[in-house]
Design a protein around this motif. Structure first.
Motif, short mmCIF file in Angstrom:
data_model
loop_
_atom_site.label_atom_id
_atom_site.label_comp_id
_atom_site.label_asym_id
_atom_site.label_seq_id
_atom_site.Cartn_x
_atom_site.Cartn_y
_atom_site.Cartn_z
N UNK A 134 0.82 -1.21 0.00
CA UNK A 134 0.00 0.00 0.00
C UNK A 134 0.85 1.26 0.00
N UNK A 135 1.95 1.27 0.78
CA UNK A 135 2.82 2.44 0.78
C UNK A 135 3.48 2.64 -0.58
N UNK A 136 3.82 1.55 -1.24
CA UNK A 136 4.37 1.66 -2.60
C UNK A 136 3.32 2.23 -3.55
N UNK A 137 2.08 1.81 -3.37
CA UNK A 137 0.98 2.27 -4.24
C UNK A 137 0.80 3.78 -4.15
N UNK A 138 0.98 4.34 -2.95
CA UNK A 138 0.82 5.79 -2.80
C UNK A 138 2.16 6.52 -2.90
N UNK A 139 3.23 5.80 -3.25
CA UNK A 139 4.52 6.43 -3.48
C UNK A 139 5.26 6.85 -2.23
N UNK A 140 5.08 6.12 -1.13
CA UNK A 140 5.71 6.51 0.13
C UNK A 140 6.53 5.39 0.75
N UNK A 141 6.99 4.45 -0.06
CA UNK A 141 7.76 3.35 0.52
C UNK A 141 9.04 3.83 1.21
N UNK A 142 9.59 4.95 0.75
CA UNK A 142 10.82 5.47 1.36
C UNK A 142 10.54 6.34 2.59
N UNK A 143 9.27 6.51 2.93
CA UNK A 143 8.90 7.31 4.11
C UNK A 143 8.17 6.46 5.15
N UNK A 144 8.32 5.15 5.06
CA UNK A 144 7.57 4.24 5.91
C UNK A 144 7.83 4.47 7.39
N UNK A 145 9.06 4.84 7.74
CA UNK A 145 9.41 4.99 9.15
C UNK A 145 9.21 6.40 9.68
N UNK A 146 8.81 7.31 8.80
CA UNK A 146 8.62 8.70 9.21
C UNK A 146 7.31 8.85 9.99
N UNK A 147 7.33 9.75 10.98
CA UNK A 147 6.12 10.03 11.74
C UNK A 147 5.39 11.24 11.15
N UNK A 148 4.09 11.31 11.31
CA UNK A 148 3.30 12.35 10.64
C UNK A 148 3.83 13.78 10.77
N UNK A 149 4.32 14.22 11.95
CA UNK A 149 4.78 15.61 12.04
C UNK A 149 5.94 15.94 11.10
N UNK A 150 6.67 14.92 10.62
CA UNK A 150 7.80 15.15 9.72
C UNK A 150 7.39 15.03 8.25
N UNK A 151 6.14 14.72 7.99
CA UNK A 151 5.66 14.55 6.62
C UNK A 151 4.99 15.84 6.13
N UNK A 152 5.05 16.07 4.83
CA UNK A 152 4.35 17.20 4.23
C UNK A 152 2.84 16.92 4.25
N UNK A 153 2.05 17.95 3.95
CA UNK A 153 0.60 17.77 3.90
C UNK A 153 0.18 16.72 2.89
N UNK A 154 0.83 16.74 1.72
CA UNK A 154 0.50 15.75 0.69
C UNK A 154 0.88 14.35 1.12
N UNK A 155 2.02 14.21 1.79
CA UNK A 155 2.45 12.90 2.27
C UNK A 155 1.50 12.38 3.35
N UNK A 156 1.09 13.26 4.25
CA UNK A 156 0.14 12.84 5.28
C UNK A 156 -1.18 12.39 4.65
N UNK A 157 -1.63 13.10 3.64
CA UNK A 157 -2.88 12.72 3.00
C UNK A 157 -2.76 11.37 2.32
N UNK A 158 -1.60 11.09 1.72
CA UNK A 158 -1.41 9.78 1.08
C UNK A 158 -1.35 8.66 2.11
N UNK A 159 -0.77 8.94 3.28
CA UNK A 159 -0.80 7.94 4.36
C UNK A 159 -2.24 7.69 4.79
N UNK A 160 -3.02 8.75 4.89
CA UNK A 160 -4.42 8.62 5.29
C UNK A 160 -5.21 7.81 4.26
N UNK A 161 -4.90 8.02 2.98
CA UNK A 161 -5.57 7.25 1.93
C UNK A 161 -5.18 5.78 2.02
N UNK A 162 -3.88 5.52 2.20
CA UNK A 162 -3.42 4.14 2.32
C UNK A 162 -4.09 3.44 3.50
#
Length: 249
Positions: A134-162
């Motif tokens: 799922x993380x690969x599907x939303x293009x965030x496989x390289x951000x798997x270990x990042x916590x939400x406060x360190x993610x951009x708004x778009x990245x957080x939204x993609x995590x929420x979608x996943x």
């Protein structure tokens, strides 16, 4: 209201509203006289001015609220008299993308996405495989270990979608999912929703972005004004019926 949202014919319905109204406490109804049907496999855009009741309508769809009058049928279940003990099973068939993400800040992106599967009791091996995919599907496989406060708004939204779609929901409900991202990211997010829809999930997106709606083939427009669905133009785009892709197919 004309039956513009009902595909009719032999379509399988996933949602049916019949004279539905909703009020909070003793206040005036925020939604009234809702009469529409959503077909399985459809892609729907819910639009309308601020204060029209879009978020309240979405809450009815994902069972955070129940109607104060009328009949709401979801997955063939009449919710008028259904017991509370039956609601969790229905909610597990629904994915929700909130406007404010609602991620858990002390958990990594991986663990946020995994949360629905852990609650459902899946094994660690199954969870790891599904989350990685799922993380690969939303293009965030390289951000798997990042916590939400360190993610951009778009990245957080993609995590929420996943997180919303990892359980393969029959219905996905998204509340202004592009409201906190730039136009390029908004387009990418809509493409993700459209891709999920092509796999058979019914998708309902509340949005103000008319441009993105017009760029998305097969979407059906629903306009909410003053608490009820109206036909804005009569120019609605009906998608072809799609066979549902079963797991393992």
């Amino acid at each position: 209201m004309r039956d513009q949202v009902n595909h009719g014919g032999d379509e399988t319905l996933i949602v049916s509203f019949e004279s539905v109204g909703l009020r909070y406490g003793t206040e005036a109804e925020v939604l009234h006289d809702l009469d529409f049907k959503l077909a399985e496999g459809g892609l729907y855009f819910l639009t309308g001015p601020s204060g029209a009741g879009k978020t309240s309508l979405l809450k009815l769809l994902y069972l955070a609220q129940r109607p104060t009058r009328g009949r709401l049928t979801l997955f063939g279940e009449d919710l008028t008299d259904i017991g509370r003990d039956a609601l969790p099973a229905l909610r597990r068939r629904i994915g929700i993308v909130y406007q404010d993400f609602r991620l858990i800040n002390h958990l990594s992106a991986r663990d946020n996405v995994a949360l629905p599967l852990r609650i459902a009791g899946h094994t660690d091996e199954d969870i790891d495989d599904a989350v990685g995919e799922m993380l690969a599907w939303v293009g965030l496989e390289d951000r798997a270990d990042a916590k939400p406060p360190t993610l951009s708004g778009g990245e957080q939204q993609r995590v929420a979608i996943a997180r919303a779609v990892i359980g393969r929901p029959d219905l996905l409900v998204a509340d202004e999912p592009t409201g906190n991202v730039d136009s390029e990211m908004a387009r990418r997010l809509i493409h993700l929703f459209a891709a999920l829809n092509r796999l058979g999930t019914t998708v309902v997106i509340a949005t103000h972005d008319v441009g993105l709606m017009n760029e998305t083939p097969g979407g059906i427009l629903m306009r909410l004004e003053k608490g009820t669905i109206v036909d804005p133009t009569g120019q609605l785009r009906h998608p072809p019926r799609r066979p549902r892709v079963e797991e393992g197919a």
